[in-house]
Design a protein around this motif. Structure first.
Motif, PDB file in Angstrom:
ATOM      1  N   TYR A 149       7.927 -16.121   8.191  1.00 50.27           N
ATOM      2  CA  TYR A 149       8.590 -16.021   6.731  1.00 50.27           C
ATOM      3  C   TYR A 149       7.285 -15.788   5.913  1.00 50.27           C
ATOM      4  N   GLY A 150       6.430 -16.864   5.822  1.00 52.87           N
ATOM      5  CA  GLY A 150       5.328 -16.819   4.876  1.00 52.87           C
ATOM      6  C   GLY A 150       4.468 -15.498   4.817  1.00 52.87           C
ATOM      7  N   ASN A 151       4.222 -14.988   6.287  1.00 50.89           N
ATOM      8  CA  ASN A 151       3.441 -13.782   6.488  1.00 50.89           C
ATOM      9  C   ASN A 151       4.321 -12.673   5.655  1.00 50.89           C
ATOM     10  N   TRP A 152       5.627 -12.534   5.949  1.00 57.83           N
ATOM     11  CA  TRP A 152       6.340 -11.401   5.472  1.00 57.83           C
ATOM     12  C   TRP A 152       6.408 -11.438   3.968  1.00 57.83           C
ATOM     13  N   VAL A 153       6.347 -12.428   3.291  1.00 53.61           N
ATOM     14  CA  VAL A 153       6.673 -12.501   1.904  1.00 53.61           C
ATOM     15  C   VAL A 153       5.058 -12.410   1.095  1.00 53.61           C
ATOM     16  N   LEU A 154       4.228 -12.549   1.755  1.00 51.82           N
ATOM     17  CA  LEU A 154       2.544 -12.409   1.520  1.00 51.82           C
ATOM     18  C   LEU A 154       2.441 -11.094   1.820  1.00 51.82           C
ATOM     19  N   CYS A 155       2.695 -10.415   2.766  1.00 55.05           N
ATOM     20  CA  CYS A 155       2.414  -9.234   2.982  1.00 55.05           C
ATOM     21  C   CYS A 155       3.246  -8.062   2.118  1.00 55.05           C
ATOM     22  N   THR A 156       4.459  -8.467   1.747  1.00 54.44           N
ATOM     23  CA  THR A 156       5.267  -7.856   0.890  1.00 54.44           C
ATOM     24  C   THR A 156       4.223  -7.668  -0.657  1.00 54.44           C
ATOM     25  N   ALA A 157       3.965  -8.755  -1.107  1.00 54.01           N
ATOM     26  CA  ALA A 157       3.311  -9.090  -2.142  1.00 54.01           C
ATOM     27  C   ALA A 157       1.720  -8.190  -2.237  1.00 54.01           C
ATOM     28  N   LEU A 158       1.161  -8.239  -0.964  1.00 57.94           N
ATOM     29  CA  LEU A 158       0.116  -7.557  -0.981  1.00 57.94           C
ATOM     30  C   LEU A 158       0.212  -5.990  -0.834  1.00 57.94           C
ATOM     31  N   GLY A 159       1.359  -5.563  -0.214  1.00 58.07           N
ATOM     32  CA  GLY A 159       1.799  -4.015  -0.232  1.00 58.07           C
ATOM     33  C   GLY A 159       2.179  -3.782  -1.702  1.00 58.07           C
ATOM     34  N   VAL A 160       2.767  -4.412  -2.233  1.00 57.57           N
ATOM     35  CA  VAL A 160       2.837  -4.325  -3.779  1.00 57.57           C
ATOM     36  C   VAL A 160       1.903  -3.738  -4.497  1.00 57.57           C
ATOM     37  N   GLY A 161       0.976  -4.900  -4.474  1.00 53.62           N
ATOM     38  CA  GLY A 161      -0.393  -4.428  -4.918  1.00 53.62           C
ATOM     39  C   GLY A 161      -1.299  -3.202  -4.555  1.00 53.62           C
ATOM     40  N   LEU A 162      -1.490  -3.326  -3.268  1.00 59.55           N
ATOM     41  CA  LEU A 162      -2.347  -2.094  -2.625  1.00 59.55           C
ATOM     42  C   LEU A 162      -1.541  -0.930  -2.775  1.00 59.55           C
ATOM     43  N   GLY A 163      -0.105  -0.887  -2.916  1.00 60.63           N
ATOM     44  CA  GLY A 163       0.526   0.416  -3.238  1.00 60.63           C
ATOM     45  C   GLY A 163       0.199   1.147  -4.574  1.00 60.63           C
ATOM     46  N   GLU A 164      -0.181   0.216  -5.429  1.00 59.06           N
ATOM     47  CA  GLU A 164      -0.672   0.706  -6.685  1.00 59.06           C
ATOM     48  C   GLU A 164      -1.943   1.274  -6.755  1.00 59.06           C
ATOM     49  N   LEU A 165      -2.969   0.714  -5.656  1.00 56.13           N
ATOM     50  CA  LEU A 165      -4.166   1.219  -5.748  1.00 56.13           C
ATOM     51  C   LEU A 165      -4.455   2.375  -4.915  1.00 56.13           C
ATOM     52  N   PHE A 166      -3.423   2.489  -3.702  1.00 56.74           N
ATOM     53  CA  PHE A 166      -3.588   3.486  -2.617  1.00 56.74           C
ATOM     54  C   PHE A 166      -2.182   4.068  -2.452  1.00 56.74           C
ATOM     55  N   PRO A 167      -1.760   5.159  -3.199  1.00 55.07           N
ATOM     56  CA  PRO A 167      -0.436   5.556  -3.226  1.00 55.07           C
ATOM     57  C   PRO A 167      -0.099   6.076  -2.128  1.00 55.07           C
ATOM     58  N   ASP A 168      -1.165   6.574  -1.247  1.00 54.47           N
ATOM     59  CA  ASP A 168      -0.762   7.531  -0.008  1.00 54.47           C
ATOM     60  C   ASP A 168      -0.763   6.332   1.390  1.00 54.47           C
ATOM     61  N   MET A 169      -0.718   5.259   1.054  1.00 51.05           N
ATOM     62  CA  MET A 169      -0.636   4.459   2.303  1.00 51.05           C
ATOM     63  C   MET A 169       0.048   4.576   3.119  1.00 51.05           C
ATOM     64  N   THR A 170       1.574   4.980   2.802  1.00 50.52           N
ATOM     65  CA  THR A 170       2.500   5.341   3.723  1.00 50.52           C
ATOM     66  C   THR A 170       2.168   6.190   4.747  1.00 50.52           C
ATOM     67  N   GLU A 171       1.206   7.075   4.460  1.00 48.16           N
ATOM     68  CA  GLU A 171       1.124   8.107   5.313  1.00 48.16           C
ATOM     69  C   GLU A 171      -0.069   7.815   6.467  1.00 48.16           C
ATOM     70  N   TRP A 172      -0.563   6.653   6.376  1.00 46.04           N
ATOM     71  CA  TRP A 172      -1.624   5.929   7.117  1.00 46.04           C
ATOM     72  C   TRP A 172      -1.203   5.790   8.717  1.00 46.04           C
ATOM     73  N   GLY A 173      -0.165   5.771   9.062  1.00 40.21           N
ATOM     74  CA  GLY A 173       0.832   5.593  10.212  1.00 40.21           C
ATOM     75  C   GLY A 173       0.446   3.976  10.696  1.00 40.21           C
ATOM     76  N   LEU A 174       0.515   3.054   9.631  1.00 35.31           N
ATOM     77  CA  LEU A 174       0.542   1.560   9.905  1.00 35.31           C
ATOM     78  C   LEU A 174       1.772   1.113  10.878  1.00 35.31           C
ATOM     79  N   ASP A 175       2.851   1.815  10.593  1.00 35.99           N
ATOM     80  CA  ASP A 175       4.309   1.376  11.179  1.00 35.99           C
ATOM     81  C   ASP A 175       4.091   1.236  12.658  1.00 35.99           C
ATOM     82  N   PHE A 176       2.946   2.027  13.194  1.00 36.43           N
ATOM     83  CA  PHE A 176       2.887   1.823  14.600  1.00 36.43           C
ATOM     84  C   PHE A 176       2.670   0.681  15.303  1.00 36.43           C
ATOM     85  N   ALA A 177       2.358  -0.348  14.539  1.00 39.51           N
ATOM     86  CA  ALA A 177       1.956  -1.697  15.075  1.00 39.51           C
ATOM     87  C   ALA A 177       3.015  -2.401  15.207  1.00 39.51           C
ATOM     88  N   MET A 178       4.351  -2.177  14.445  1.00 38.87           N
ATOM     89  CA  MET A 178       5.327  -2.705  14.804  1.00 38.87           C
ATOM     90  C   MET A 178       6.037  -2.432  15.935  1.00 38.87           C
TER      91      MET A 178
END
Length: 247
Positions: A149-178
């Motif tokens: 739970y703590g990891n999920w909330v923290l990563c959500t907050a981190l993603g919101v911040g990074l999304g503003e810095l790197f708008p193309d992050m969704t194309e990096w293929g990171l979802d393969f890790a799941m």
């Protein structure tokens, strides 16, 4: 050392063990949580909305589906119904745990129900289903749940911040890790023919039913896998009993 002190140490040990057992799954979930955060704003969800969803919904796949439906302009009842269907698989997890937690107070069972995820169920399965002494196993569950739970909330907050810095992050293929994480959950349990049968049938059915609406194929695949696994288990038991009688 008093009995109360021993009990407290046992609970603490269980809590820490539960958190440790979840660490490998957390590593795989980190990119997943970050990607959810990066998708929030492009999908029309505010920063506060994204954090609130992770805090109060806490369901990875359903949150992604909700984002997709939200960006497509789907009505709220459709979003609720679709995420409900996707999360029906948790009923299968709960059915396995109910006999083990029936003795706990209602507040504990409510907390455990909220914290029931694919990762936590995988982490606590061996503790609950393979060990006889489960007196403090709910503390093991709590450690696993809070770590994820703590990891999920923290990563959500981190993603919101990074999304503003790197708008193309969704194309990096990171979802393969799941995907790798889910494979890692299953492999340790492939120790018998019923488990192999359940996994093969469930996988084949998931592929065959991928076009079904509202992700209903997941439920069909799960039910078919369970049916085959249970049938093979009963068949093997019947064969073993027959061989024992013939000796």
């Amino acid at each position: 050392m008093t009995n109360a002190t021993q009990a407290q140490l046992s609970r603490t040990a269980e809590f820490i063990a539960g958190a440790k057992a979840t660490v490998p799954l957390i590593i795989g979930a980190i990119p997943f949580g970050i990607i959810f955060g990066t998708l929030a704003e492009p999908s029309g969800l505010s920063t506060a909305g994204a954090l609130a969803m992770s805090l109060f919904v806490f369901a990875g796949s359903s949150q992604f589906i909700a984002l997709g439906l939200l960006s497509a302009g789907a009505a709220l009842p459709v979003i609720i119904a679709t995420t409900f269907v996707v999360n029906l698989r948790h009923m299968l997890y709960a059915a396995n745990l109910v006999p083990k937690v029936r003795h706990l107070p209602q507040k504990w069972r409510a907390l455990m129900a909220f914290g029931l995820t694919d990762e936590t169920f995988a982490a606590v399965s061996n503790r609950y289903l393979l060990q006889e002494n489960i007196q403090n196993a709910h503390w093991f569950y709590l450690g696993s749940f809070l770590a994820m739970y703590g990891n999920w909330v923290l990563c959500t907050a981190l993603g919101v911040g990074l999304g503003e810095l790197f708008p193309d992050m969704t194309e990096w293929g990171l979802d393969f890790a799941m995907s790798v994480t889910f494979i890692g959950m299953v492999i340790p349990h492939l120790k018998s023919k019923p488990m192999w049968g359940a996994v093969i049938v469930a996988g084949a059915m998931a592929i065959a039913t991928v076009t079904m609406p509202h992700k209903l194929g997941l439920i069909v695949a799960a039910v078919c896998g369970i049916a085959v696994g249970l049938s093979l288990q009963l068949l093997l038991k019947a064969q073993a009993a027959s061989e024992a009688q013939s000796r």
